[in-house]
Design a protein around this motif. Structure first.
Motif, PDB file in Angstrom:
ATOM      1  N   ASN A   1       8.991   2.100   2.419  1.00 16.40           N
ATOM      2  CA  ASN A   1      10.279   1.423   2.465  1.00 16.40           C
ATOM      3  C   ASN A   1      10.852   1.383   3.873  1.00 16.40           C
ATOM      4  O   ASN A   1      11.798   0.662   4.139  1.00 16.40           O
ATOM      5  CB  ASN A   1      11.287   2.086   1.520  1.00 16.40           C
ATOM      6  N   LEU A   2      10.259   2.123   4.787  1.00 12.14           N
ATOM      7  CA  LEU A   2      10.710   2.132   6.167  1.00 12.14           C
ATOM      8  C   LEU A   2       9.854   1.249   7.065  1.00 12.14           C
ATOM      9  O   LEU A   2      10.346   0.673   8.029  1.00 12.14           O
ATOM     10  CB  LEU A   2      10.705   3.566   6.711  1.00 12.14           C
ATOM     11  N   ILE A   3       8.569   1.101   6.749  1.00 15.70           N
ATOM     12  CA  ILE A   3       7.639   0.397   7.636  1.00 15.70           C
ATOM     13  C   ILE A   3       7.031  -0.794   6.909  1.00 15.70           C
ATOM     14  O   ILE A   3       6.308  -0.624   5.927  1.00 15.70           O
ATOM     15  CB  ILE A   3       6.526   1.343   8.124  1.00 15.70           C
ATOM     16  N   LEU A   4       7.329  -1.988   7.412  1.00 19.42           N
ATOM     17  CA  LEU A   4       6.767  -3.220   6.869  1.00 19.42           C
ATOM     18  C   LEU A   4       6.337  -4.105   8.023  1.00 19.42           C
ATOM     19  O   LEU A   4       6.783  -3.932   9.155  1.00 19.42           O
ATOM     20  CB  LEU A   4       7.793  -3.966   6.005  1.00 19.42           C
ATOM     21  N   ASN A   5       5.465  -5.052   7.730  1.00 19.69           N
ATOM     22  CA  ASN A   5       4.933  -5.937   8.756  1.00 19.69           C
ATOM     23  C   ASN A   5       4.828  -7.339   8.177  1.00 19.69           C
ATOM     24  O   ASN A   5       4.253  -7.521   7.102  1.00 19.69           O
ATOM     25  CB  ASN A   5       3.556  -5.416   9.191  1.00 19.69           C
ATOM     26  N   ILE A   6       5.376  -8.323   8.884  1.00 21.51           N
ATOM     27  CA  ILE A   6       5.280  -9.719   8.455  1.00 21.51           C
ATOM     28  C   ILE A   6       4.222 -10.398   9.317  1.00 21.51           C
ATOM     29  O   ILE A   6       4.267 -10.316  10.540  1.00 21.51           O
ATOM     30  CB  ILE A   6       6.627 -10.447   8.605  1.00 21.51           C
ATOM     31  N   ASN A   7       3.254 -11.046   8.684  1.00 22.17           N
ATOM     32  CA  ASN A   7       2.139 -11.693   9.375  1.00 22.17           C
ATOM     33  C   ASN A   7       2.053 -13.160   8.972  1.00 22.17           C
ATOM     34  O   ASN A   7       2.287 -13.495   7.815  1.00 22.17           O
ATOM     35  CB  ASN A   7       0.811 -11.034   8.984  1.00 22.17           C
TER      36      ASN A   7
ATOM     37  N   LEU B   1       5.995   2.735  -8.825  1.00 22.66           N
ATOM     38  CA  LEU B   1       7.038   1.962  -9.496  1.00 22.66           C
ATOM     39  C   LEU B   1       6.636   0.529  -9.812  1.00 22.66           C
ATOM     40  O   LEU B   1       7.327  -0.166 -10.547  1.00 22.66           O
ATOM     41  CB  LEU B   1       8.316   1.962  -8.658  1.00 22.66           C
ATOM     42  N   GLY B   2       5.552   0.058  -9.227  1.00 17.23           N
ATOM     43  CA  GLY B   2       5.110  -1.312  -9.469  1.00 17.23           C
ATOM     44  C   GLY B   2       5.926  -2.337  -8.702  1.00 17.23           C
ATOM     45  O   GLY B   2       6.555  -2.033  -7.693  1.00 17.23           O
ATOM     46  N   GLU B   3       5.928  -3.550  -9.195  1.00 18.48           N
ATOM     47  CA  GLU B   3       6.574  -4.668  -8.516  1.00 18.48           C
ATOM     48  C   GLU B   3       8.079  -4.462  -8.407  1.00 18.48           C
ATOM     49  O   GLU B   3       8.732  -4.038  -9.361  1.00 18.48           O
ATOM     50  CB  GLU B   3       6.281  -5.953  -9.292  1.00 18.48           C
ATOM     51  N   ASN B   4       8.623  -4.785  -7.240  1.00 17.62           N
ATOM     52  CA  ASN B   4      10.044  -4.648  -6.957  1.00 17.62           C
ATOM     53  C   ASN B   4      10.659  -6.043  -6.931  1.00 17.62           C
ATOM     54  O   ASN B   4      10.254  -6.899  -6.140  1.00 17.62           O
ATOM     55  CB  ASN B   4      10.202  -3.940  -5.593  1.00 17.62           C
ATOM     56  N   ALA B   5      11.651  -6.276  -7.791  1.00 16.44           N
ATOM     57  CA  ALA B   5      12.259  -7.603  -7.911  1.00 16.44           C
ATOM     58  C   ALA B   5      12.908  -8.062  -6.600  1.00 16.44           C
ATOM     59  O   ALA B   5      12.815  -9.239  -6.237  1.00 16.44           O
ATOM     60  CB  ALA B   5      13.290  -7.613  -9.031  1.00 16.44           C
ATOM     61  N   GLY B   6      13.541  -7.162  -5.876  1.00 16.48           N
ATOM     62  CA  GLY B   6      14.160  -7.520  -4.602  1.00 16.48           C
ATOM     63  C   GLY B   6      13.140  -7.966  -3.580  1.00 16.48           C
ATOM     64  O   GLY B   6      13.353  -8.946  -2.862  1.00 16.48           O
TER      65      GLY B   6
ATOM     66  N   ILE C   1      -0.992 -19.406   6.282  1.00 16.81           N
ATOM     67  CA  ILE C   1      -0.886 -18.337   5.291  1.00 16.81           C
ATOM     68  C   ILE C   1      -0.058 -17.203   5.877  1.00 16.81           C
ATOM     69  O   ILE C   1       0.064 -17.074   7.097  1.00 16.81           O
ATOM     70  CB  ILE C   1      -2.268 -17.828   4.843  1.00 16.81           C
ATOM     71  N   GLY C   2       0.502 -16.389   5.017  1.00 15.78           N
ATOM     72  CA  GLY C   2       1.300 -15.275   5.497  1.00 15.78           C
ATOM     73  C   GLY C   2       1.355 -14.155   4.491  1.00 15.78           C
ATOM     74  O   GLY C   2       1.075 -14.333   3.308  1.00 15.78           O
ATOM     75  N   SER C   3       1.730 -12.997   5.003  1.00 10.26           N
ATOM     76  CA  SER C   3       1.859 -11.835   4.133  1.00 10.26           C
ATOM     77  C   SER C   3       2.916 -10.896   4.681  1.00 10.26           C
ATOM     78  O   SER C   3       3.266 -10.942   5.863  1.00 10.26           O
ATOM     79  CB  SER C   3       0.524 -11.093   4.022  1.00 10.26           C
ATOM     80  N   VAL C   4       3.406 -10.068   3.796  1.00 10.05           N
ATOM     81  CA  VAL C   4       4.248  -8.943   4.175  1.00 10.05           C
ATOM     82  C   VAL C   4       3.495  -7.714   3.712  1.00 10.05           C
ATOM     83  O   VAL C   4       3.179  -7.577   2.531  1.00 10.05           O
ATOM     84  CB  VAL C   4       5.643  -9.013   3.521  1.00 10.05           C
ATOM     85  N   GLN C   5       3.178  -6.858   4.659  1.00  6.01           N
ATOM     86  CA  GLN C   5       2.473  -5.621   4.340  1.00  6.01           C
ATOM     87  C   GLN C   5       3.500  -4.503   4.290  1.00  6.01           C
ATOM     88  O   GLN C   5       4.216  -4.250   5.260  1.00  6.01           O
ATOM     89  CB  GLN C   5       1.410  -5.307   5.377  1.00  6.01           C
ATOM     90  N   LYS C   6       3.563  -3.845   3.138  1.00  4.29           N
ATOM     91  CA  LYS C   6       4.510  -2.747   2.955  1.00  4.29           C
ATOM     92  C   LYS C   6       3.750  -1.435   3.005  1.00  4.29           C
ATOM     93  O   LYS C   6       2.944  -1.128   2.125  1.00  4.29           O
ATOM     94  CB  LYS C   6       5.233  -2.883   1.621  1.00  4.29           C
TER      95      LYS C   6
ATOM     96  N   SER D   1       0.833  -1.208   0.000  1.00  7.00           N
ATOM     97  CA  SER D   1       0.000   0.000   0.000  1.00  7.00           C
ATOM     98  C   SER D   1       0.866   1.256   0.000  1.00  7.00           C
ATOM     99  O   SER D   1       0.388   2.343   0.293  1.00  7.00           O
ATOM    100  CB  SER D   1      -0.932  -0.003   1.223  1.00  7.00           C
ATOM    101  N   SER D   2       2.129   1.095  -0.355  1.00  6.17           N
ATOM    102  CA  SER D   2       3.068   2.217  -0.342  1.00  6.17           C
ATOM    103  C   SER D   2       2.941   3.057  -1.608  1.00  6.17           C
ATOM    104  O   SER D   2       2.537   2.565  -2.660  1.00  6.17           O
ATOM    105  CB  SER D   2       4.503   1.704  -0.221  1.00  6.17           C
ATOM    106  N   LEU D   3       3.320   4.291  -1.502  1.00 10.21           N
ATOM    107  CA  LEU D   3       3.367   5.174  -2.665  1.00 10.21           C
ATOM    108  C   LEU D   3       4.396   4.653  -3.650  1.00 10.21           C
ATOM    109  O   LEU D   3       4.184   4.687  -4.864  1.00 10.21           O
ATOM    110  CB  LEU D   3       3.689   6.602  -2.223  1.00 10.21           C
TER     111      LEU D   3
END
Length: 144
Positions: free
Chosen positions: A91-97, A18-23, A83-88, A11-13
């Motif tokens: 680039n500074l704030i992310l959450n792994i669930n 920029l779309g999908e990030n390969a890293g 199940i799991g997700s990474v919520q972005k 949900s980041s700007l």
């Protein structure tokens, strides 16, 4: 136990522009295999292959698809769906669930979340390690 591939909720700007990030995609691909290995190490659970339903699972948002992960787990002979997700957020704030459910009843078995700061391979690794070591492992051991 079926551990499905983690999903990215961006949900980041940055993601919108920029779309999908390969890293990020490469790091995301490591989350489920690490969790599968960790679960297998504690014993008492057999982790089953999800390849037969991988494409179906990827075509759904497993956290909000009306328990479709439970159906997919049963299709591969699993009694538990993870199940799991990474919520972005940025680039500074992310959450792994991560969440585990009884595939028959939908009853929660384990759930946890880890906030990470910075969008690097190291921060993602530390996040999944923290989530397993300090939250999920105890819940899985108690549920055996």
């Amino acid at each position: 136990m079926a551990v499905f591939d983690f999903e990215l909720i961006d949900s980041s700007l940055d993601g919108q522009m920029l779309g999908e990030n390969a890293g990020e995609q490469a790091r995301l691909a490591t989350m489920a295999p690490q969790l599968r290995e960790a679960i297998a190490r504690i014993g008492g659970y057999e982790v089953v292959e999800t390849e037969a339903v991988r494409e179906k699972a990827r075509s759904h948002h497993l956290e909000s698809c009306g328990n479709c992960a439970l159906s997919f787990a049963k299709e591969v002979g699993a009694e538990i769906a993870v199940i799991g997700s990474v919520q972005k957020v940025s680039n500074l704030i992310l959450n792994i669930n991560a969440y585990a459910f009884d595939a028959e009843t939908g009853r929660p078995i384990a759930r946890g979340s880890a906030d990470i700061r910075s969008n690097t391979e190291e921060s993602w690794q530390r996040g999944i390690d923290y989530l397993w070591d300090n939250v999920l492992k105890k819940q899985f051991e108690a549920a055996r």
